[in-house]
Write a protein that holds these residues in place. Sequence first.
Motif, PDB file in Angstrom:
ATOM      1  N   ILE A 192       0.818  -1.214   0.000  1.00 42.77           N
ATOM      2  CA  ILE A 192       0.000   0.000   0.000  1.00 42.77           C
ATOM      3  C   ILE A 192       0.849   1.260   0.000  1.00 42.77           C
ATOM      4  O   ILE A 192       0.529   2.227  -0.681  1.00 42.77           O
ATOM      5  CB  ILE A 192      -1.006   0.014   1.174  1.00 42.77           C
ATOM      6  N   GLU A 193       1.979   1.248   0.732  1.00 38.80           N
ATOM      7  CA  GLU A 193       2.767   2.484   0.785  1.00 38.80           C
ATOM      8  C   GLU A 193       3.576   2.709  -0.486  1.00 38.80           C
ATOM      9  O   GLU A 193       3.790   3.849  -0.896  1.00 38.80           O
ATOM     10  CB  GLU A 193       3.674   2.503   2.026  1.00 38.80           C
ATOM     11  N   ALA A 194       4.006   1.628  -1.152  1.00 40.55           N
ATOM     12  CA  ALA A 194       4.821   1.807  -2.359  1.00 40.55           C
ATOM     13  C   ALA A 194       4.003   2.378  -3.511  1.00 40.55           C
ATOM     14  O   ALA A 194       4.476   3.267  -4.225  1.00 40.55           O
ATOM     15  CB  ALA A 194       5.459   0.478  -2.766  1.00 40.55           C
ATOM     16  N   VAL A 195       2.775   1.892  -3.706  1.00 38.62           N
ATOM     17  CA  VAL A 195       1.971   2.425  -4.816  1.00 38.62           C
ATOM     18  C   VAL A 195       1.586   3.881  -4.570  1.00 38.62           C
ATOM     19  O   VAL A 195       1.333   4.629  -5.516  1.00 38.62           O
ATOM     20  CB  VAL A 195       0.711   1.578  -5.087  1.00 38.62           C
ATOM     21  N   MET A 196       1.565   4.286  -3.287  1.00 38.35           N
ATOM     22  CA  MET A 196       1.317   5.696  -2.995  1.00 38.35           C
ATOM     23  C   MET A 196       2.461   6.581  -3.489  1.00 38.35           C
ATOM     24  O   MET A 196       2.335   7.811  -3.533  1.00 38.35           O
ATOM     25  CB  MET A 196       1.113   5.906  -1.497  1.00 38.35           C
ATOM     26  N   GLY A 197       3.580   5.952  -3.857  1.00 41.19           N
ATOM     27  CA  GLY A 197       4.708   6.701  -4.392  1.00 41.19           C
ATOM     28  C   GLY A 197       4.358   7.495  -5.639  1.00 41.19           C
ATOM     29  O   GLY A 197       4.933   8.564  -5.885  1.00 41.19           O
ATOM     30  N   TYR A 198       3.407   6.979  -6.428  1.00 42.75           N
ATOM     31  CA  TYR A 198       2.969   7.750  -7.599  1.00 42.75           C
ATOM     32  C   TYR A 198       2.396   9.095  -7.165  1.00 42.75           C
ATOM     33  O   TYR A 198       2.645  10.138  -7.795  1.00 42.75           O
ATOM     34  CB  TYR A 198       1.906   6.971  -8.380  1.00 42.75           C
ATOM     35  N   LEU A 199       1.627   9.063  -6.086  1.00 39.94           N
ATOM     36  CA  LEU A 199       1.046  10.299  -5.558  1.00 39.94           C
ATOM     37  C   LEU A 199       2.112  11.194  -4.948  1.00 39.94           C
ATOM     38  O   LEU A 199       2.208  12.379  -5.274  1.00 39.94           O
ATOM     39  CB  LEU A 199      -0.013   9.976  -4.512  1.00 39.94           C
ATOM     40  N   THR A 200       2.918  10.624  -4.049  1.00 36.98           N
ATOM     41  CA  THR A 200       3.871  11.449  -3.313  1.00 36.98           C
ATOM     42  C   THR A 200       4.928  12.059  -4.228  1.00 36.98           C
ATOM     43  O   THR A 200       5.309  13.221  -4.051  1.00 36.98           O
ATOM     44  CB  THR A 200       4.544  10.642  -2.189  1.00 36.98           C
ATOM     45  N   ALA A 201       5.404  11.285  -5.209  1.00 38.73           N
ATOM     46  CA  ALA A 201       6.418  11.812  -6.128  1.00 38.73           C
ATOM     47  C   ALA A 201       5.839  12.933  -6.985  1.00 38.73           C
ATOM     48  O   ALA A 201       6.483  13.971  -7.202  1.00 38.73           O
ATOM     49  CB  ALA A 201       6.966  10.694  -7.010  1.00 38.73           C
ATOM     50  N   SER A 202       4.619  12.733  -7.495  1.00 41.66           N
ATOM     51  CA  SER A 202       4.000  13.778  -8.317  1.00 41.66           C
ATOM     52  C   SER A 202       3.697  15.016  -7.481  1.00 41.66           C
ATOM     53  O   SER A 202       3.839  16.154  -7.948  1.00 41.66           O
ATOM     54  CB  SER A 202       2.729  13.257  -8.987  1.00 41.66           C
ATOM     55  N   MET A 203       3.284  14.815  -6.236  1.00 42.71           N
ATOM     56  CA  MET A 203       3.014  15.944  -5.342  1.00 42.71           C
ATOM     57  C   MET A 203       4.281  16.761  -5.099  1.00 42.71           C
ATOM     58  O   MET A 203       4.258  18.000  -5.141  1.00 42.71           O
ATOM     59  CB  MET A 203       2.457  15.438  -4.009  1.00 42.71           C
TER      60      MET A 203
END
Length: 483
Positions: A192-203
């Motif tokens: 769950i935390e790794a796929v959130m990387g798409y969000l965090t990196a783009s943010m």
Amino acid sequence: MNIIIGNAWPYANGPLHLGRIAVWLPGDILARYHRMMGDNVVFVSGTDCHGTPVTNRAEEEGITPLKAVEKYHNEFQECFKSLGFSFDIFEKTHSEYHQEKVKEFILDLYKKGYIYEEVAEGSKHLFFALSKFENDIRHIFDNQDGWRENAQKILKRYLDEGLRDRAVTRDFDWGVDVPLAGYEDKKIYVWIEAVMGYLTASMKCLSERNEDWREYWSGDDSRVYFVHGKDNIPFHTVIFPAILCGIGIKEPNLRMISSEHLKLEGKPFSAVKNWALWADYITKNYNVDSFRYYIMLNSPENKDTDFSWREYINVNNTDLVSTLSNYVQKVIRFSRKNYGPKIPNGKIEENLKNEILDLYFSVGDDIEEGNFNNALNNIMDFCRKANKDFQENLLWEMAEKNPSYCKNKTYNNIQIVANIANLLEPFMPNICENIRNGLNINEPIWSFVEKKAGILKEVDSELKKIDKRRAIDEVLRLKEKRN
């Protein structure tokens, strides 16, 4: 248009081989194409730092997980740079920014009731209520556009079976801390935390541009591409869309560029068995753009494909050297010899202009739909035709007899070269930059260009024929390394 392109994140547990690069290369092609279109692009990826594969690798090497992360993250960055990947940001899931944003998302989902507590096997854990998003995921699936067939089939199977809740926390000592009291001895599961990387990196990237990240993920004029292998389809079609819905992004415009497998000389890539072609070997010993071309021409878009040294060398020698490089150099040399360094006066033939315009449209559609090998075939067919016509027009023999005809034909061929450099730019950026330098064109654009004036310079495309016997040597090297 606002474009997010998310390439799957490699685990920090070993070097990268060609089988993985073949899956990820479409992301760079999409990013370069959309930038040429004038779209606002955020091309993201990074190193997946947590989880068992990373700790196991660190233990094997006798180093800490943090040292393993630092080692492979730096190696990945250098590898992607040498392969021509144009990431806007290449993050890592162990960064402070990522971890803090993940905690914020976890708390948000918890407060909304999408993450709940439950005792399992005598220990209290958090669970993600994936089952609550079944209708949302079905809605995304019913309205999907540009998904590859393998992604559609796998998501349909998950929906038919019914979505099941998943554990969010685990008893582990390496990963992102849980932002709730009573969970100090646990970490957030990497799924769950790794796929959130798409969000965090783009943010992170968009905050530096002072732009609203939600506009890129859910705006009326936005699109999100996920570029990954077949094994990662459930994470990109089920889990991450559910997370997006949970944080309020209900109808993201998602496109799944999910590849099948690339084999090596008829066998699956295997790091364990040392049956692999490593990225650093490619960049040190071969022209990177020729590899990019061959990989996409042989892309595992709808079925498994095979990397063959014999076929790669043949494609390099015929398509890239005998056709593309030969044509570009002949046109410029002929013009310089007969009309001097300046582009000769001329008028574009209307049927040629229309043919080139049609090619931009068809190739652009193919790229957006993930049909990269079809796009390349169409561009190269056009190049072959131009090369053949240049030969059959016998301009060398007619230059003195009919100078007006030859001058206009030369002018038209210069326009063909300029537009071929644009059309091939997403696939072979270094070679196309060299061609543009020969024509004094600064920037590529996804539109018909007519170069009417300027100084022509000799073009060194850096493309060279490879001795066919090299294929035998490379296969022998593979077998020796395996043994």
